[in-house]
Design a protein around this motif. Sequence first.
Motif, PDB file in Angstrom:
ATOM      1  N   SER A   8       1.169  -1.129   0.035  1.00 20.91           N
ATOM      2  CA  SER A   8       0.654   0.041   0.091  1.00 20.91           C
ATOM      3  C   SER A   8       0.783   0.805  -0.072  1.00 20.91           C
ATOM      4  O   SER A   8       0.213   2.341  -0.153  1.00 20.91           O
ATOM      5  CB  SER A   8      -0.669   0.253   0.740  1.00 20.91           C
ATOM      6  OG  SER A   8      -0.131   0.107   2.642  1.00 20.91           O
ATOM      7  N   ALA A   9       2.000   1.159   0.379  1.00 23.60           N
ATOM      8  CA  ALA A   9       2.796   2.420   0.597  1.00 23.60           C
ATOM      9  C   ALA A   9       2.885   2.888  -1.286  1.00 23.60           C
ATOM     10  O   ALA A   9       2.874   2.152  -2.398  1.00 23.60           O
ATOM     11  CB  ALA A   9       3.977   1.832   0.906  1.00 23.60           C
ATOM     12  N   GLY A  10       3.279   3.940  -1.273  1.00 22.43           N
ATOM     13  CA  GLY A  10       4.059   4.653  -2.105  1.00 22.43           C
ATOM     14  C   GLY A  10       5.458   4.466  -3.310  1.00 22.43           C
ATOM     15  O   GLY A  10       5.737   3.374  -2.705  1.00 22.43           O
ATOM     16  N   GLU A  11       5.196   4.988  -4.038  1.00 20.25           N
ATOM     17  CA  GLU A  11       6.718   4.648  -5.111  1.00 20.25           C
ATOM     18  C   GLU A  11       8.420   5.132  -4.567  1.00 20.25           C
ATOM     19  O   GLU A  11       9.371   4.165  -4.612  1.00 20.25           O
ATOM     20  CB  GLU A  11       6.708   5.115  -6.635  1.00 20.25           C
ATOM     21  CG  GLU A  11       5.327   4.629  -7.249  1.00 20.25           C
ATOM     22  CD  GLU A  11       5.603   4.840  -8.412  1.00 20.25           C
ATOM     23  OE1 GLU A  11       6.857   5.642  -9.159  1.00 20.25           O
ATOM     24  OE2 GLU A  11       5.225   4.612  -9.661  1.00 20.25           O
ATOM     25  N   ARG A  12       7.937   6.094  -3.192  1.00 22.24           N
ATOM     26  CA  ARG A  12       9.007   6.630  -3.018  1.00 22.24           C
ATOM     27  C   ARG A  12       9.894   5.748  -1.118  1.00 22.24           C
ATOM     28  O   ARG A  12       9.200   4.950  -0.682  1.00 22.24           O
ATOM     29  CB  ARG A  12       8.848   7.744  -2.045  1.00 22.24           C
ATOM     30  CG  ARG A  12       8.202   9.144  -3.534  1.00 22.24           C
ATOM     31  CD  ARG A  12       9.280  10.536  -2.695  1.00 22.24           C
ATOM     32  NE  ARG A  12       7.610  10.608  -1.690  1.00 22.24           N
ATOM     33  CZ  ARG A  12       8.420  11.141  -0.601  1.00 22.24           C
ATOM     34  NH1 ARG A  12       9.965  11.408  -0.243  1.00 22.24           N
ATOM     35  NH2 ARG A  12       7.634  10.995   1.129  1.00 22.24           N
ATOM     36  N   PRO A  13      10.821   5.550  -1.874  1.00 24.92           N
ATOM     37  CA  PRO A  13      11.321   5.017  -0.442  1.00 24.92           C
ATOM     38  C   PRO A  13      11.425   5.273   0.932  1.00 24.92           C
ATOM     39  O   PRO A  13      10.415   3.793   2.089  1.00 24.92           O
ATOM     40  CB  PRO A  13      13.487   4.126  -0.619  1.00 24.92           C
ATOM     41  CG  PRO A  13      12.796   4.710  -2.605  1.00 24.92           C
ATOM     42  CD  PRO A  13      12.273   5.732  -2.750  1.00 24.92           C
ATOM     43  N   ALA A  71       5.197   2.786   5.664  1.00 26.00           N
ATOM     44  CA  ALA A  71       4.905   2.146   6.065  1.00 26.00           C
ATOM     45  C   ALA A  71       4.869   0.609   6.689  1.00 26.00           C
ATOM     46  O   ALA A  71       3.311   0.712   7.088  1.00 26.00           O
ATOM     47  CB  ALA A  71       4.120   2.345   4.364  1.00 26.00           C
ATOM     48  N   THR A  72       5.894   0.057   6.949  1.00 23.32           N
ATOM     49  CA  THR A  72       6.135  -0.849   7.091  1.00 23.32           C
ATOM     50  C   THR A  72       6.804  -0.341   8.748  1.00 23.32           C
ATOM     51  O   THR A  72       7.236  -1.775   9.546  1.00 23.32           O
ATOM     52  CB  THR A  72       7.606  -1.346   5.825  1.00 23.32           C
ATOM     53  OG1 THR A  72       8.546  -0.504   5.881  1.00 23.32           O
ATOM     54  CG2 THR A  72       6.743  -1.549   4.761  1.00 23.32           C
ATOM     55  N   GLY A  73       7.067   0.208   8.900  1.00 21.11           N
ATOM     56  CA  GLY A  73       8.113   0.634  10.205  1.00 21.11           C
ATOM     57  C   GLY A  73       9.516   0.308  10.114  1.00 21.11           C
ATOM     58  O   GLY A  73       9.899   0.050  10.853  1.00 21.11           O
ATOM     59  N   ALA A  74      10.041   0.411   9.023  1.00 17.56           N
ATOM     60  CA  ALA A  74      11.570   0.553   8.744  1.00 17.56           C
ATOM     61  C   ALA A  74      12.173   1.277   8.955  1.00 17.56           C
ATOM     62  O   ALA A  74      12.292   2.941   9.060  1.00 17.56           O
ATOM     63  CB  ALA A  74      11.778   0.135   7.621  1.00 17.56           C
ATOM     64  N   GLY A  75      13.734   1.530   9.334  1.00 15.09           N
ATOM     65  CA  GLY A  75      14.685   2.054   9.295  1.00 15.09           C
ATOM     66  C   GLY A  75      14.792   2.629   7.587  1.00 15.09           C
ATOM     67  O   GLY A  75      15.068   1.386   7.431  1.00 15.09           O
ATOM     68  N   LEU A  76      15.192   3.474   6.928  1.00 12.43           N
ATOM     69  CA  LEU A  76      15.980   2.824   5.859  1.00 12.43           C
ATOM     70  C   LEU A  76      16.973   3.883   4.802  1.00 12.43           C
ATOM     71  O   LEU A  76      17.775   4.840   5.875  1.00 12.43           O
ATOM     72  CB  LEU A  76      15.235   4.449   5.236  1.00 12.43           C
ATOM     73  CG  LEU A  76      15.314   4.697   3.610  1.00 12.43           C
ATOM     74  CD1 LEU A  76      15.515   4.103   2.203  1.00 12.43           C
ATOM     75  CD2 LEU A  76      15.343   6.365   2.798  1.00 12.43           C
ATOM     76  N   LEU A  77      17.834   2.825   5.108  1.00  9.60           N
ATOM     77  CA  LEU A  77      19.349   3.528   6.233  1.00  9.60           C
ATOM     78  C   LEU A  77      20.323   3.893   4.454  1.00  9.60           C
ATOM     79  O   LEU A  77      21.185   4.785   4.360  1.00  9.60           O
ATOM     80  CB  LEU A  77      19.993   1.203   5.471  1.00  9.60           C
ATOM     81  CG  LEU A  77      19.756   1.158   6.718  1.00  9.60           C
ATOM     82  CD1 LEU A  77      20.515  -0.548   6.888  1.00  9.60           C
ATOM     83  CD2 LEU A  77      20.699   1.637   8.110  1.00  9.60           C
ATOM     84  N   GLY A  78      19.884   3.609   2.958  1.00  9.04           N
ATOM     85  CA  GLY A  78      20.421   3.809   2.064  1.00  9.04           C
ATOM     86  C   GLY A  78      19.244   3.980   1.047  1.00  9.04           C
ATOM     87  O   GLY A  78      18.859   2.884   0.836  1.00  9.04           O
ATOM     88  N   VAL A  79      19.871   4.838  -0.382  1.00  9.16           N
ATOM     89  CA  VAL A  79      19.133   4.754  -1.509  1.00  9.16           C
ATOM     90  C   VAL A  79      20.906   5.129  -2.460  1.00  9.16           C
ATOM     91  O   VAL A  79      20.712   5.659  -2.735  1.00  9.16           O
ATOM     92  CB  VAL A  79      18.166   6.443  -1.573  1.00  9.16           C
ATOM     93  CG1 VAL A  79      16.988   5.493  -2.847  1.00  9.16           C
ATOM     94  CG2 VAL A  79      16.330   5.083  -0.752  1.00  9.16           C
ATOM     95  N   GLY A  80      20.250   4.593  -3.306  1.00  7.53           N
ATOM     96  CA  GLY A  80      21.184   4.317  -4.397  1.00  7.53           C
ATOM     97  C   GLY A  80      21.043   2.916  -5.699  1.00  7.53           C
ATOM     98  O   GLY A  80      20.380   2.597  -5.615  1.00  7.53           O
TER      99      GLY A  80
END
Length: 345
Positions: free
Chosen positions: A217-222, A228-237
Amino acid sequence: MRIGSADVPALERGVALLGSGGGGETGAATALLRHRISAGHRVALTPVAELDGDALVVPVGVIGATSVFDEKPPSGAEFFSAVAAVRRWTGRGADALMSIEVGGLNGVLPLVAAVDLGVPCVDADQSGRGVPRLDQLAVAAVGGEVAPVALAEPGGHVLVLAEGSAAEVERTARAFLAGAGGWAAMAMAPIRAAELPGCALLGTVGAALDLGRRALSAGERPADLAAATGAGLLGVGRVVEVARRSGPGFGRGSLTVRDRESLLRLEMENEYLLALRDGAPVASTPDVLAVVDRRTGVPVPCDAARTGVEVAVLRLPAAEFWTDPRRLPVLAPRAFGIDCDPVLL
């Protein structure tokens, strides 16, 4: 909780995330589950609290090279054979089944096996995530015995490992699998339902289903997926390097992502184990490290990682079972030969 065809995509996404890059490709397992549902079978999860305390619950799952599961599909008799062998050896029946591992295909296959055997599938498992070894299951982590276990491979051979430490059972099972086509269905000795709260993780399959629903159900952005998932975002690349090293035991390797002005490197075995930013540890097992396609959110398994792919790296918190100081060493980095203290949320 009844599971219908509309729930299968969410379950598949949830168990893939919890696989932490491992656990095996889920496509064949979910195809089998869809077939059972479309055939009119009732597929449901039964909470442990709804079972009689003396009910006997058999942990089941597939072990071995799950990457060949699609190439060498099951005949349909493997779980029958494994559970029957445990029943003959222990003299105890199977009132219900549970998964040995909610991460990956083992988050799905026990539901199929329960339908085929005509018993309930319990909403619990032995790991709460993807784990590579039998000596890292919950029953072993609390000092219990893994043996006896039964292994049934697709060719029809069945092996019962009657006794031995968890590590010895792990080694013997791997030796059997090497000559048996790569994978086998496994059944462990029955566990009384009343004992499960002390040697299993409860509610994990339902939690995987909920996780998958939130992910889809989350959008396209990381950032939206992380929120939405309660996760930590460590990085995008972009993945700029994938290095693989062969040797005795499981293959090892690393994946490097260029994240803006820094480099995020993930050490991996069957699963992603440790994340380092510019050489400094920032996250580790037993937290779940998940690499997902930046645009689709689909998890990228360790064995499918390739250079040039745009990804996001997420960290989901470990189950409380594994953060207990008595059990943390079982899944900490040093359990995989990585000289680093755990770095947890």
